[in-house]
Design an enzyme around this catalytic site. Structure first.
Site: not given
Length: 353
Positions: A223, A241
């Site tokens: 991420k 996320d």
């Protein structure tokens, strides 16, 4: 022979033939009259028509067509049979929804992306940064906290440690005090000092622009790597996320709760050129409208595309009170937002909003 013996007249003065005829005409007691004789129907008794005699239907009595007579077609019943036309569902009854095909889901997902682009034409990374190093450190600090709190914390940190070499040589306790507002400050201090040392030792003090190099740095996962690649190097990537995960599941893009699987599945739906901006739009929508605990369904502009409509507040007035940041008339998360941002800049740490 005398005339008397030759006569057809009986002993009582009537002929035998006449007597025979009279016996046939007059019914015996208890015996029904001959069918050839006209008969008046008893009251309440149905009458059978004489052969060859046209019958007039009694008022209110349905008529059966005579043999050989063409039958007039009856008007179509207002209630059509199931084989002729689909029947509308009765009010209050639920009809099982037809499963959405893969193609239909992809088309709906891409339309969501297009409509979010119209809602958030100013979508952007909500972390303040001036170079790849600042974005990398800020993204690591954003774990388990808001981008707003990170943006309020990093100005002092980068003022004191502007380069990887400076941060790698810092005193840990001093770094901990500077980043304390972001939470988990001891673990985060270890990560940002460790990645700074790796950048200094292995990459000449520069942030690498490849996924395989970034994920080797302390505290950096896929991420974080995609945030840096997409926003500092222009390399497309999907940032999964908590907001992205939630909305991807609500919109039926995936059923998985594993970030890596979600990333892979969503990547098959959208062209690669859309990945970075798609991430910004979805995250923007999740932070402002489609919240985790109480989505503002009644204020959402894409309800017509959402299979989860109704999970949150559907009343428009009540939903409008749930909107956040610029959608709710409040400051955004960045102290230094892009020029096209329609909301107000966030206040510095310690200042009132």
């Amino acid at each position: 022979m005398s005339a008397e013996s030759n006569s057809a007249v009986g002993e009582h003065g009537a002929s035998k033939r006449a007597k025979a005829t009279n016996r046939k005409s007059a019914p015996e007691p208890g015996r029904a009259a001959d069918s050839r004789s006209p008969r008046t129907a008893e009251p309440g008794t149905p009458r059978t028509a004489e052969p060859g005699t046209p019958r007039t239907a009694e008022p209110g009595t349905p008529r059966t067509a005579e043999p050989g007579t063409p039958r007039a077609s009856k008007p179509a019943s207002p209630r059509a049979s199931k084989s002729e036309s689909p029947r509308a569902a009765e009010p209050g009854t639920s009809r099982a929804a037809k499963p959405e095909s893969r193609l239909a889901m992809v088309r709906r997902a891409r339309r969501i992306n297009r409509e979010l682009a119209e809602v958030y034409p100013y979508a952007h990374p909500e972390l303040d940064f001036r170079n790849p190093f600042e974005l990398l450190v800020a993204t690591v600090l954003s774990a388990q906290t808001t981008d707003l709190r990170v943006n309020q914390t990093t100005p002092a940190l980068f003022a004191k440690y502007p380069t990887p070499e400076d941060l790698a040589a810092a005193v840990p306790e001093e770094v901990e005090e500077l980043i304390r507002p972001t939470g988990f400050f001891r673990a985060k201090t270890k990560s940002i000092m460790g990645l700074s040392a790796a950048l200094r030792d292995d990459f000449g003090g520069e942030v690498p622009g490849r996924l395989e190099d970034l994920v080797k740095l302390p505290g950096v996962g896929r991420k974080t790597a995609f945030v840096v690649l997409g926003n500092a190097f222009g390399v497309p990537g999907i940032t999964v996320d908590t907001h992205f995960m939630r909305l991807a599941r609500r919109w039926r893009w995936t059923e998985s709760d594993d970030p890596v699987k979600i990333e892979a599945e969503v990547a098959t739906i959208f062209p690669k050129s859309e990945w970075t901006m798609l991430s910004h739009r979805v995250i923007f929508h999740g932070r402002r409208i489609c919240h985790a605990r109480k989505p503002a369904c009644g204020a959402c502009p894409i309800t017509h595309l959402c299979p989860s409509y109704g999970e949150g507040e559907t009343d428009p007035e009540k939903a409008a009170k749930l909107l956040k940041y610029e959608k709710g008339g409040f400051p955004g998360q960045r102290l230094n937002p892009p020029p096209d941002y329609p909301g107000r800049p966030a206040p510095p740490l310690g200042a009132s909003g």
